[in-house]
Write an enzyme that holds these catalytic residues in place. Structure first.
Site, PDB file in Angstrom:
ATOM      1  N   ARG A  46       0.841  -1.208   0.000  1.00 24.44           N
ATOM      2  CA  ARG A  46       0.000   0.000   0.000  1.00 24.44           C
ATOM      3  C   ARG A  46       0.867   1.245   0.000  1.00 24.44           C
ATOM      4  O   ARG A  46       0.555   2.243  -0.648  1.00 24.44           O
ATOM      5  CB  ARG A  46      -0.939   0.002   1.216  1.00 24.44           C
ATOM      6  CG  ARG A  46      -1.685   1.328   1.381  1.00 24.44           C
ATOM      7  CD  ARG A  46      -2.840   1.250   2.369  1.00 24.44           C
ATOM      8  NE  ARG A  46      -2.535   0.511   3.565  1.00 24.44           N
ATOM      9  CZ  ARG A  46      -1.870   1.006   4.622  1.00 24.44           C
ATOM     10  NH1 ARG A  46      -1.382   2.240   4.579  1.00 24.44           N
ATOM     11  NH2 ARG A  46      -1.664   0.266   5.694  1.00 24.44           N
ATOM     12  N   TYR A  98     -17.464  17.180 -14.879  1.00 21.49           N
ATOM     13  CA  TYR A  98     -17.814  15.765 -14.984  1.00 21.49           C
ATOM     14  C   TYR A  98     -18.802  15.388 -13.876  1.00 21.49           C
ATOM     15  O   TYR A  98     -18.617  15.735 -12.702  1.00 21.49           O
ATOM     16  CB  TYR A  98     -16.548  14.917 -14.899  1.00 21.49           C
ATOM     17  CG  TYR A  98     -16.810  13.445 -14.681  1.00 21.49           C
ATOM     18  CD1 TYR A  98     -17.626  12.725 -15.547  1.00 21.49           C
ATOM     19  CD2 TYR A  98     -16.243  12.776 -13.609  1.00 21.49           C
ATOM     20  CE1 TYR A  98     -17.879  11.373 -15.349  1.00 21.49           C
ATOM     21  CE2 TYR A  98     -16.486  11.423 -13.399  1.00 21.49           C
ATOM     22  CZ  TYR A  98     -17.307  10.733 -14.262  1.00 21.49           C
ATOM     23  OH  TYR A  98     -17.559   9.400 -14.050  1.00 21.49           O
ATOM     24  N   ASP A 170      -7.657  19.203 -13.543  1.00 22.16           N
ATOM     25  CA  ASP A 170      -7.976  17.909 -14.141  1.00 22.16           C
ATOM     26  C   ASP A 170      -7.451  17.939 -15.574  1.00 22.16           C
ATOM     27  O   ASP A 170      -7.969  18.666 -16.423  1.00 22.16           O
ATOM     28  CB  ASP A 170      -9.492  17.689 -14.108  1.00 22.16           C
ATOM     29  CG  ASP A 170      -9.911  16.334 -14.683  1.00 22.16           C
ATOM     30  OD1 ASP A 170      -9.101  15.705 -15.392  1.00 22.16           O
ATOM     31  OD2 ASP A 170     -11.056  15.916 -14.423  1.00 22.16           O
ATOM     32  N   LYS A 195      -8.586   6.728 -18.964  1.00 23.26           N
ATOM     33  CA  LYS A 195      -8.924   7.290 -20.260  1.00 23.26           C
ATOM     34  C   LYS A 195      -7.711   7.267 -21.211  1.00 23.26           C
ATOM     35  O   LYS A 195      -7.211   6.210 -21.542  1.00 23.26           O
ATOM     36  CB  LYS A 195      -9.504   8.682 -20.067  1.00 23.26           C
ATOM     37  CG  LYS A 195     -10.590   8.782 -18.974  1.00 23.26           C
ATOM     38  CD  LYS A 195     -11.741   7.831 -19.172  1.00 23.26           C
ATOM     39  CE  LYS A 195     -12.946   8.124 -18.291  1.00 23.26           C
ATOM     40  NZ  LYS A 195     -12.750   8.001 -16.853  1.00 23.26           N
TER      41      LYS A 195
END
Length: 387
Positions: A46, A98, A170, A195
């Site tokens: 982690r 978004y 973003d 994406k």
């Protein structure tokens, strides 16, 4: 070194054991310590994983930042960034946003005492007018999803610095191949790496890149503490996708520009949104701050009743959510990406029932144009109208 070379060389020379050109996947969750008080740099996956570390180093270099962090999704990246803020803090956010980000802000984080003002950041002075005593950051989506609105990043940075605010960008639609907000003065950049960076519709991931040592250490703490980190298999898939980002983005953009010009002339289309059209609002800002326009195109058809017929008649382009893959996709924001935004809010912004969003792939542009033309004409005939 040019960005094309940096991308293609991700992971090369990093494997010190076998010299693998393609960096290996390390599925281990635990690592042996050489001796008490000593570490190989990897203790628990982690906190750090060798495969993920190669990815994080790569995005840091490519975005020109000081720290990179790979998360389990784009939304996990935003949630990690939001850990910087406390109850009572206020953020200014792009108006056309978004839907998933809006949902997180309004249905989740608002319950923890964060507040958000949605501002048309195409006009930077509106951001300054929206600043409150408890404002901590300006979060910019540029181009916005789905209306492709462009924000002048440098202008927002200047306002933010004057008021001691963070600038968060973003960069999903542009990718660092075309736009690097940290070089323009932004403090944090994030991506839905699912994406364009992944590029093959086969990996869910998010990336954060920070500028400045203090901010980097804060995000490092949150990344480890929240734990929404990217697994080694997905890190490897993302590395593989990013290696071809440069050539993919060139083709996405080439096709998108051809399609945008085609849609402008089609009688069943009333409006086209693409940053590469010189009549696009804030086109000059886009040219100033980015080296390209990417592959996203949105458009409005004449009648909302045409949408079902248009979508059902697409043959090459898939009616599907998401974007940025090699395959072309068409999304209907009103019922997909922006379904959780109240209708009155969505329509006020401009996300109406006639709006469609194209993620233009790398297929032959003539095939995509023929598919769009046939579907648009069929949608018109199904409504009993002449094309």
């Amino acid at each position: 070194m040019h960005i094309e070379t940096q991308l293609a060389q991700i992971g090369t020379g990093k494997d010190k054991v076998a010299g693998a050109v393609n960096f290996p996947i390390y599925p281990a969750t635990a690592y042996r310590h050489p001796a008490p008080g000593e570490s190989t740099g990897f203790d628990y996956t982690r906190t750090a994983n060798p495969t993920r570390s190669v990815l994080e180093e790569a995005i840091t270099v490519i975005e020109k930042g000081d720290g990179g962090f790979a998360c389990a999704s784009g939304m996990a990246a935003i949630q990690t960034i939001m850990g910087l803020f406390a109850q009572g803090d206020h953020l200014i956010v792009s108006l056309d946003l978004y839907g998933g980000t809006y949902r997180l802000f309004e249905q989740v984080l608002s319950r923890y005492g964060l507040t958000f003002s949605y501002v048309d950041l195409r006009e930077p002075q509106l951001a300054e007018e929206a600043i409150l005593p408890n404002t901590k950051a300006i979060l910019v989506e540029t181009p916005t999803n789905p209306l492709m609105q462009i924000t002048d990043i440098s202008a927002i940075v200047e306002i933010a610095k004057r008021h001691s605010l963070l600038t968060i960008v973003d960069n999903t639609f542009m990718t660092p191949y075309y736009q690097r907000p940290l070089e323009l003065g932004a403090d944090l950049v994030f991506h839905s790496a699912t994406k364009y960076l992944g590029g093959h519709n086969d990996v869910l991931a998010g990336l954060i890149v920070t500028k400045g040592q203090e901010l980097t250490e804060k995000i490092r703490f949150l990344h480890n503490s929240i734990g929404a980190v990217l697994g080694p298999q997905d890190s490897w898939l993302l590395i593989r996708g990013m290696k071809t980002l440069a050539i993919r983005m060139e083709r996405h953009q080439e096709n998108a520009l051809k399609i945008a010009h085609f849609l402008k002339t089609h009688p069943q289309v009333t409006e086209v949104f693409y940053p590469g059209l010189d009549e696009h609002h804030n086109y000059e800002a886009q040219v100033k701050q980015a080296s390209g326009f990417s592959g996203m195109v949105s458009f409005r058809v004449r009648h909302a009743s045409q949408v079902p017929g248009f979508l059902s008649n697409l043959q090459v382009i898939s009616f599907a959510e998401s974007l940025g893959g090699v395959e072309s996709l068409c999304t209907y924001p009103a019922t997909q990406t922006h379904a959780d935004i109240p209708v009155e809010v969505r329509e006020k912004v401009g996300v109406c029932d006639r709006l469609l969003r194209l993620s233009v792939g790398i297929e032959n542009a003539n095939d995509l144009i023929a598919d769009l033309d046939a579907a648009l004409n069929a949608s018109c005939k199904s409504e009993g109208r002449e094309s």
